[in-house]
Design an enzyme around this catalytic site. Structure first.
Site, PDB file in Angstrom:
ATOM      1  N   SER A  10       0.857  -1.182   0.000  1.00 53.15           N
ATOM      2  CA  SER A  10       0.000   0.000   0.000  1.00 53.15           C
ATOM      3  C   SER A  10       0.899   1.239   0.000  1.00 53.15           C
ATOM      4  CB  SER A  10      -0.875   0.013   1.251  1.00 53.15           C
ATOM      5  OG  SER A  10      -1.342   1.335   1.471  1.00 53.15           O
ATOM      6  N   HIS A  35      -1.007  -1.314  -4.480  1.00 52.38           N
ATOM      7  CA  HIS A  35      -2.283  -1.010  -3.821  1.00 52.38           C
ATOM      8  C   HIS A  35      -2.364   0.492  -3.529  1.00 52.38           C
ATOM      9  CE1 HIS A  35      -5.786  -2.153  -1.300  1.00 52.38           C
ATOM     10  NE2 HIS A  35      -5.389  -1.166  -0.511  1.00 52.38           N
ATOM     11  N   ASP A  37      -4.617   3.549  -2.020  1.00 45.79           N
ATOM     12  CA  ASP A  37      -5.731   3.867  -1.127  1.00 45.79           C
ATOM     13  C   ASP A  37      -6.250   5.273  -1.393  1.00 45.79           C
ATOM     14  OD1 ASP A  37      -5.944   1.494   0.554  1.00 45.79           O
ATOM     15  OD2 ASP A  37      -3.911   1.994   1.204  1.00 45.79           O
ATOM     16  N   MET A  39      -8.952   8.012  -0.403  1.00 41.42           N
ATOM     17  CA  MET A  39      -9.844   8.358   0.724  1.00 41.42           C
ATOM     18  C   MET A  39     -10.384   9.770   0.537  1.00 41.42           C
ATOM     19  SD  MET A  39      -7.616   6.903   3.900  1.00 41.42           S
ATOM     20  CE  MET A  39      -6.768   5.317   3.805  1.00 41.42           C
ATOM     21  N   HIS A  68      -8.104   0.964  -4.292  1.00 42.15           N
ATOM     22  CA  HIS A  68      -9.059   0.732  -3.208  1.00 42.15           C
ATOM     23  C   HIS A  68      -9.771   2.051  -2.922  1.00 42.15           C
ATOM     24  CE1 HIS A  68      -9.437  -0.455   1.364  1.00 42.15           C
ATOM     25  NE2 HIS A  68     -10.606  -0.337   0.780  1.00 42.15           N
ATOM     26  N   MET A  70     -12.089   4.303  -1.046  1.00 41.38           N
ATOM     27  CA  MET A  70     -12.816   4.514   0.210  1.00 41.38           C
ATOM     28  C   MET A  70     -13.500   5.863   0.086  1.00 41.38           C
ATOM     29  SD  MET A  70      -9.837   2.983   2.630  1.00 41.38           S
ATOM     30  CE  MET A  70      -8.648   3.106   1.293  1.00 41.38           C
ATOM     31  N   MET A 139     -11.335  -5.933   5.254  1.00 44.08           N
ATOM     32  CA  MET A 139     -10.569  -4.949   6.029  1.00 44.08           C
ATOM     33  C   MET A 139     -10.295  -5.522   7.418  1.00 44.08           C
ATOM     34  SD  MET A 139      -9.968  -2.318   4.122  1.00 44.08           S
ATOM     35  CE  MET A 139      -9.058  -1.512   5.424  1.00 44.08           C
ATOM     36  N   ASP A 177      -6.436  -6.447   4.300  1.00 44.73           N
ATOM     37  CA  ASP A 177      -5.832  -5.115   4.297  1.00 44.73           C
ATOM     38  C   ASP A 177      -5.933  -4.504   5.693  1.00 44.73           C
ATOM     39  OD1 ASP A 177      -4.969  -2.565   3.691  1.00 44.73           O
ATOM     40  OD2 ASP A 177      -6.594  -2.115   2.286  1.00 44.73           O
TER      41      ASP A 177
END
Ligand code: DX5
Ligand code: ZN
Length: 218
Positions: A10, A35, A37, A39, A68, A70, A139, A177
């Site tokens: 990540s 990966h 992330d 957000m 990913h 979010m 998660m 994760d």
């Protein structure tokens, strides 16, 4: 069927001031995918990066970009992330009402689709998308930040989802994760995971340490 363990670093724990170099280093160090992330400060209490950054780092690795998301809502941004260079787009079951429609949208753009569930969401939330998903992300921390501790209760969920996947006979990656280190990696793999996402455990020490950090999780 559970597959050989793959590692998805990540980049949340990478040095953002030299993201290109970090991605080159992690690729050379033996990562299986990157990966990323995303957000939004609304679905989760933190804000990270968006499409512009993904677009500009794409050239630094040929590995699949595993994005990913979010964020909520997610539908208005799916096409943009596909365009920016995502190869796998994972969305949260909790992020909207029409999960199945969002997954269909990702597939229609020629990308692999993933569904993630937060620690409080039961495995049953996945039941009616098992025929469409390419990846399930459990998660093992509450999403929002790197460097948190693994939540042990999620091991039971990983086992349940492993069975659900095996019953379909489909090739669905089971990713975990959050809080993955050399100890929790073993537990997650024993429970049935085949893709381990890790940030803090990989982006530590010097660039030369990354390959050992990856190996320590396998
Ligand atoms: C958390 C993110 C994770 C996180 C993992 O919301 O989805 O990918 O960066 O970081 P570590 O491995 O440090 O827990
Ligand atoms: Zn993640």
């Amino acid at each position: 069927m559970q597959q050989k363990t793959r590692i998805a670093p990540s980049i949340l724990s990478a040095d953002f001031a030299k993201l290109g170099e970090e991605i080159v280093a992690i690729t050379k160090a033996g990562a299986d995918s990157i990966h990323i992330d995303v957000m939004d400060g609304h679905f989760v209490p933190n804000i990270t990066i968006g499409c512009g950054v993904i677009k500009s780092i794409k050239k630094y690795s040929d590995l699949p970009f595993d994005v990913h998301l979010m964020i909520a809502p997610v539908d208005p941004y799916i096409a943009e992330f596909a365009e920016a260079g995502a190869d796998i787009i994972t969305i949260h079951a909790e992020a909207g009402v029409h999960l199945h429609r969002s997954l269909q949208k990702i597939k229609s753009l020629g990308k692999k689709c993933g569904v993630s569930i937060v620690p409080s969401t039961p495995a049953s939330a996945l039941e009616f998308v098992m025929d469409i998903v390419d990846l399930i992300l459990i998660m093992t921390v509450n999403p929002g930040f790197g460097g948190q501790s693994f939540i042990d209760s999620q091991l039971t969920k990983i086992k349940i989802v492993r069975d659900m996947i095996d019953k379909t006979g489909r090739n669905i990656d089971l990713q975990v994760d959050g809080g993955i280190n050399s100890e929790t990696a073993k537990l997650a793999v024993a429970a049935g995971a085949d893709v381990l996402v890790a940030g803090a455990a990989i982006f530590k020490g010097k660039i030369e340490d990354y390959s050992n950090n990856i190996l320590s999780l396998k």
